[in-house]
Design a protein around this motif. Structure first.
Motif, PDB file in Angstrom:
ATOM      1  N   ALA A  81       0.834  -1.204   0.000  1.00  0.00           N
ATOM      2  CA  ALA A  81       0.000   0.000   0.000  1.00  0.00           C
ATOM      3  C   ALA A  81       0.867   1.251   0.000  1.00  0.00           C
ATOM      4  O   ALA A  81       0.576   2.214  -0.722  1.00  0.00           O
ATOM      5  N   ILE A  82       1.913   1.245   0.783  1.00  0.00           N
ATOM      6  CA  ILE A  82       2.810   2.412   0.845  1.00  0.00           C
ATOM      7  C   ILE A  82       3.514   2.605  -0.495  1.00  0.00           C
ATOM      8  O   ILE A  82       3.637   3.732  -0.985  1.00  0.00           O
ATOM      9  N   THR A  83       3.941   1.511  -1.113  1.00  0.00           N
ATOM     10  CA  THR A  83       4.578   1.602  -2.433  1.00  0.00           C
ATOM     11  C   THR A  83       3.612   2.183  -3.447  1.00  0.00           C
ATOM     12  O   THR A  83       3.976   3.077  -4.232  1.00  0.00           O
ATOM     13  N   LEU A  84       2.377   1.690  -3.450  1.00  0.00           N
ATOM     14  CA  LEU A  84       1.371   2.237  -4.373  1.00  0.00           C
ATOM     15  C   LEU A  84       1.151   3.727  -4.130  1.00  0.00           C
ATOM     16  O   LEU A  84       1.079   4.515  -5.074  1.00  0.00           O
ATOM     17  N   LEU A  85       1.050   4.100  -2.871  1.00  0.00           N
ATOM     18  CA  LEU A  85       0.814   5.503  -2.535  1.00  0.00           C
ATOM     19  C   LEU A  85       1.983   6.373  -2.982  1.00  0.00           C
ATOM     20  O   LEU A  85       1.775   7.476  -3.507  1.00  0.00           O
ATOM     21  N   ARG A  86       3.187   5.884  -2.801  1.00  0.00           N
ATOM     22  CA  ARG A  86       4.369   6.637  -3.256  1.00  0.00           C
ATOM     23  C   ARG A  86       4.371   6.815  -4.771  1.00  0.00           C
ATOM     24  O   ARG A  86       4.942   7.769  -5.281  1.00  0.00           O
ATOM     25  N   GLN A  87       3.727   5.885  -5.467  1.00  0.00           N
ATOM     26  CA  GLN A  87       3.628   5.973  -6.931  1.00  0.00           C
ATOM     27  C   GLN A  87       2.416   6.798  -7.379  1.00  0.00           C
ATOM     28  O   GLN A  87       2.158   6.931  -8.559  1.00  0.00           O
TER      29      GLN A  87
ATOM     30  N   ALA B  11      -0.630  11.118   3.071  1.00  0.00           N
ATOM     31  CA  ALA B  11      -0.492  10.799   1.646  1.00  0.00           C
ATOM     32  C   ALA B  11       0.484  11.756   0.966  1.00  0.00           C
ATOM     33  O   ALA B  11       1.301  11.339   0.140  1.00  0.00           O
ATOM     34  N   GLN B  12       0.428  13.027   1.355  1.00  0.00           N
ATOM     35  CA  GLN B  12       1.325  14.015   0.769  1.00  0.00           C
ATOM     36  C   GLN B  12       2.765  13.829   1.236  1.00  0.00           C
ATOM     37  O   GLN B  12       3.706  14.130   0.501  1.00  0.00           O
ATOM     38  N   ARG B  13       2.939  13.328   2.456  1.00  0.00           N
ATOM     39  CA  ARG B  13       4.275  13.219   3.047  1.00  0.00           C
ATOM     40  C   ARG B  13       4.754  11.775   3.173  1.00  0.00           C
ATOM     41  O   ARG B  13       5.644  11.496   3.967  1.00  0.00           O
ATOM     42  N   ILE B  14       4.186  10.873   2.410  1.00  0.00           N
ATOM     43  CA  ILE B  14       4.514   9.460   2.534  1.00  0.00           C
ATOM     44  C   ILE B  14       5.996   9.195   2.292  1.00  0.00           C
ATOM     45  O   ILE B  14       6.556   8.244   2.845  1.00  0.00           O
ATOM     46  N   ASP B  15       6.658  10.040   1.517  1.00  0.00           N
ATOM     47  CA  ASP B  15       8.094   9.856   1.273  1.00  0.00           C
ATOM     48  C   ASP B  15       8.929  10.117   2.522  1.00  0.00           C
ATOM     49  O   ASP B  15      10.099   9.725   2.579  1.00  0.00           O
ATOM     50  N   GLN B  16       8.363  10.770   3.526  1.00  0.00           N
ATOM     51  CA  GLN B  16       9.080  11.011   4.780  1.00  0.00           C
ATOM     52  C   GLN B  16       9.090   9.782   5.685  1.00  0.00           C
ATOM     53  O   GLN B  16       9.825   9.739   6.661  1.00  0.00           O
ATOM     54  N   LEU B  17       8.286   8.797   5.356  1.00  0.00           N
ATOM     55  CA  LEU B  17       8.223   7.560   6.140  1.00  0.00           C
ATOM     56  C   LEU B  17       9.415   6.698   5.761  1.00  0.00           C
ATOM     57  O   LEU B  17       9.504   6.187   4.657  1.00  0.00           O
ATOM     58  N   ARG B  18      10.342   6.549   6.686  1.00  0.00           N
ATOM     59  CA  ARG B  18      11.555   5.781   6.417  1.00  0.00           C
ATOM     60  C   ARG B  18      11.822   4.827   7.576  1.00  0.00           C
ATOM     61  O   ARG B  18      11.979   5.252   8.710  1.00  0.00           O
ATOM     62  N   GLY B  19      11.878   3.557   7.281  1.00  0.00           N
ATOM     63  CA  GLY B  19      12.262   2.564   8.270  1.00  0.00           C
ATOM     64  C   GLY B  19      11.314   2.438   9.446  1.00  0.00           C
ATOM     65  O   GLY B  19      11.695   1.953  10.499  1.00  0.00           O
ATOM     66  N   GLU B  20      10.110   2.884   9.299  1.00  0.00           N
ATOM     67  CA  GLU B  20       9.137   2.820  10.383  1.00  0.00           C
ATOM     68  C   GLU B  20       7.829   2.311   9.792  1.00  0.00           C
ATOM     69  O   GLU B  20       7.535   2.556   8.631  1.00  0.00           O
ATOM     70  N   ARG B  21       7.046   1.618  10.602  1.00  0.00           N
ATOM     71  CA  ARG B  21       5.742   1.169  10.142  1.00  0.00           C
ATOM     72  C   ARG B  21       4.799   2.371  10.042  1.00  0.00           C
ATOM     73  O   ARG B  21       4.911   3.334  10.793  1.00  0.00           O
ATOM     74  N   PHE B  22       3.860   2.285   9.125  1.00  0.00           N
ATOM     75  CA  PHE B  22       2.926   3.377   8.898  1.00  0.00           C
ATOM     76  C   PHE B  22       2.082   3.668  10.129  1.00  0.00           C
ATOM     77  O   PHE B  22       1.877   4.827  10.491  1.00  0.00           O
TER      78      PHE B  22
END
Length: 191
Positions: free
Chosen positions: A6-12, A55-66
């Motif tokens: 889901a996170i990968t899709l959202l980043r795309q 959704a706008q800042r999903i790229d800031q999620l690094r190495g942590e669960r959503f």
């Protein structure tokens, strides 16, 4: 679908990823915001805004669960909103809010007598929780509802461990006093 997908899709830019995350975390986030705010409408607004921001800042999620990342954002926003509130709406003032809350909290396996007792207990706890200052409410929600450790709470709140422990201690002591539970000293003497 899994959370990582889901996170990968959202980043795309694919909103199916956001849809999955909303389905997975909406109820928990709304409950957490409600526990801090005491207003279901405002809690819902906080959560919707937090999902859009995530959704706008999903790229800031690094190495942590959503989940923890998102729920910290929701609780922090709820604390800010609670600090701006001029008054709290009690459940007795608006029956539609009570019905909504009842749907969130009812155990479908409980019998009528147990539901009544649980409802009374939950009502007393909610009323006492809403009497606490927003920062103490947030500490209790993070620790006991979102099950964060004190170390995780320091990161979520941006506070030293001693401050987090102090807020938890004061909040628990106030709740014990208001709900008629034994104080720590009384517990030790009685054991």
């Amino acid at each position: 679908m899994e959370e990582r997908q889901a996170i990968t899709l959202l980043r795309q830019g694919d909103l199916r990823g956001l849809e999955f995350l909303v389905h997975r975390y909406h109820l928990q986030a709304t409950r957490a915001a409600f526990l801090v705010l005491g207003d279901p409408g405002q809690a819902e607004d906080i959560v919707q805004t937090a999902f859009l921001r995530a959704a706008q800042r999903i790229d800031q999620l690094r190495g942590e669960r959503f989940g923890p990342w998102f729920l910290r954002s929701v609780v922090n926003d709820a604390v800010k909103a609670a600090g701006k509130q001029k008054r709290f709406v009690t459940l007795a003032e608006d029956d539609s809010d009570a019905a909504t809350l009842a749907r969130w909290l009812v155990d479908p396996g409980a019998g009528p007598e147990e539901l009544v007792l649980r409802g009374e207990e939950r009502g007393a706890v909610r009323a006492a929780l809403l009497r606490l200052p927003p920062d103490q409410r947030a500490a209790l929600v993070l620790r006991y509802y979102l099950e964060m450790s004190e170390a995780e709470m320091t990161g979520a709140l941006g506070l030293p461990l001693s401050t987090v422990k102090g807020r938890l201690f004061r909040a628990r002591e106030r709740l014990r006093a208001w709900l008629g539970g034994p104080r720590k000293e009384e517990k030790r003497d009685g054991q």
